[in-house]
Scaffold this motif. Structure first.
Motif, short mmCIF file in Angstrom:
data_model
loop_
_atom_site.label_atom_id
_atom_site.label_comp_id
_atom_site.label_asym_id
_atom_site.label_seq_id
_atom_site.Cartn_x
_atom_site.Cartn_y
_atom_site.Cartn_z
N ASP A 105 46.20 26.56 50.84
CA ASP A 105 44.89 27.41 49.91
C ASP A 105 45.18 28.86 50.55
OD1 ASP A 105 43.49 24.58 49.98
OD2 ASP A 105 43.10 24.45 51.72
N ALA A 106 44.46 29.46 48.75
CA ALA A 106 45.28 31.31 49.61
C ALA A 106 44.18 31.42 48.61
CB ALA A 106 46.74 31.56 48.11
N VAL A 107 43.31 32.84 48.84
CA VAL A 107 42.52 33.57 48.47
C VAL A 107 43.31 34.97 47.08
CG1 VAL A 107 40.33 35.43 49.02
CG2 VAL A 107 40.83 33.37 50.34
N ILE A 108 42.68 34.63 46.36
CA ILE A 108 42.66 35.64 45.22
C ILE A 108 42.49 37.06 45.68
CG2 ILE A 108 42.99 36.56 43.22
CD1 ILE A 108 44.45 33.52 43.68
N ASP A 109 43.02 37.78 45.85
CA ASP A 109 42.65 39.33 46.32
C ASP A 109 42.50 40.47 44.89
OD1 ASP A 109 42.27 39.18 49.02
OD2 ASP A 109 45.31 39.22 49.37
N TYR A 110 43.18 39.84 44.17
CA TYR A 110 42.92 41.27 43.20
C TYR A 110 43.82 40.74 41.96
CZ TYR A 110 47.31 43.28 44.39
OH TYR A 110 48.92 43.76 45.40
N VAL A 111 43.80 41.09 41.10
CA VAL A 111 43.92 40.77 39.35
C VAL A 111 44.98 41.55 38.61
CG1 VAL A 111 43.96 39.46 37.13
CG2 VAL A 111 42.52 38.56 38.75
N GLU A 112 46.44 41.46 38.51
CA GLU A 112 46.52 42.68 37.20
C GLU A 112 47.04 42.12 36.24
OE1 GLU A 112 50.70 43.41 39.74
OE2 GLU A 112 48.81 44.92 40.99
N GLY A 113 46.48 42.47 34.60
CA GLY A 113 46.44 41.36 34.02
C GLY A 113 46.82 40.62 33.99
#
Length: 160
Positions: A105-113
């Protein structure tokens, strides 16, 4: 997997122990000698800790250690930092190899494009490696991710 046995009833219970160790070591503290450094080096090699950081001791006025005898010169501190960092780099690559194919299970920290950057329970935010996912996912949300590859310190994964 660990199991505990009872003398009269066979297995008492099973449990799976899953943990990650992250620590940081200071190098070149006053009085640190070659034996101390060798002990630390052997510890790093033997334990293969998941995530390790190193930094050089910095002599700061107003601290107790400022007046300690046997201050370590900058060149020695830098050599020790470089040496242990290389050892840990090799350990990290090996540890990352062992994660390929595993699911977390992984948490999304940020999005780049169109690339999402995530971390699983074994990765401290802003310090350790990350998981790159070639999909734009919702920041702050947790997803089941399969590790598919590594890229130096970082991992690549796909959403399941």
């Amino acid at each position: 997997m660990f199991c505990i046995y009872g003398f009269d009833s066979g297995y008492i219970f099973f449990f799976k122990l899953t943990f990650v160790i992250r620590t940081t070591f200071i190098l070149g503290f006053p009085g640190e000698n070659n034996d101390d450094f060798e002990t630390l080096t052997n510890f790093i090699k033997d334990t293969k800790i998941n995530n390790v950081g190193f930094f050089k001791y910095s002599r700061e006025e107003g601290t107790r250690a400022y007046s300690f005898e046997n201050q370590i010169d900058e060149e020695t501190k830098e050599d020790r930092l470089r040496y242990l960092s290389q050892i840990q780099y090799e350990i990290q690559l090996s540890n990352n190899d062992s994660l390929i194919g595993k699911e977390f299970d992984a948490v999304i920290d940020y999005v780049e494009g169109e690339m999402s950057v995530a971390r699983y329970y074994g990765q401290a935010p802003l310090i350790d490696s990350v998981i790159y996912i070639k999909e734009k996912l919702e920041i702050g949300k947790s997803y089941k991710i399969k590790i598919t590859n590594k890229s130096d310190y970082d991992l690549e994964g796909e959403r399941l």
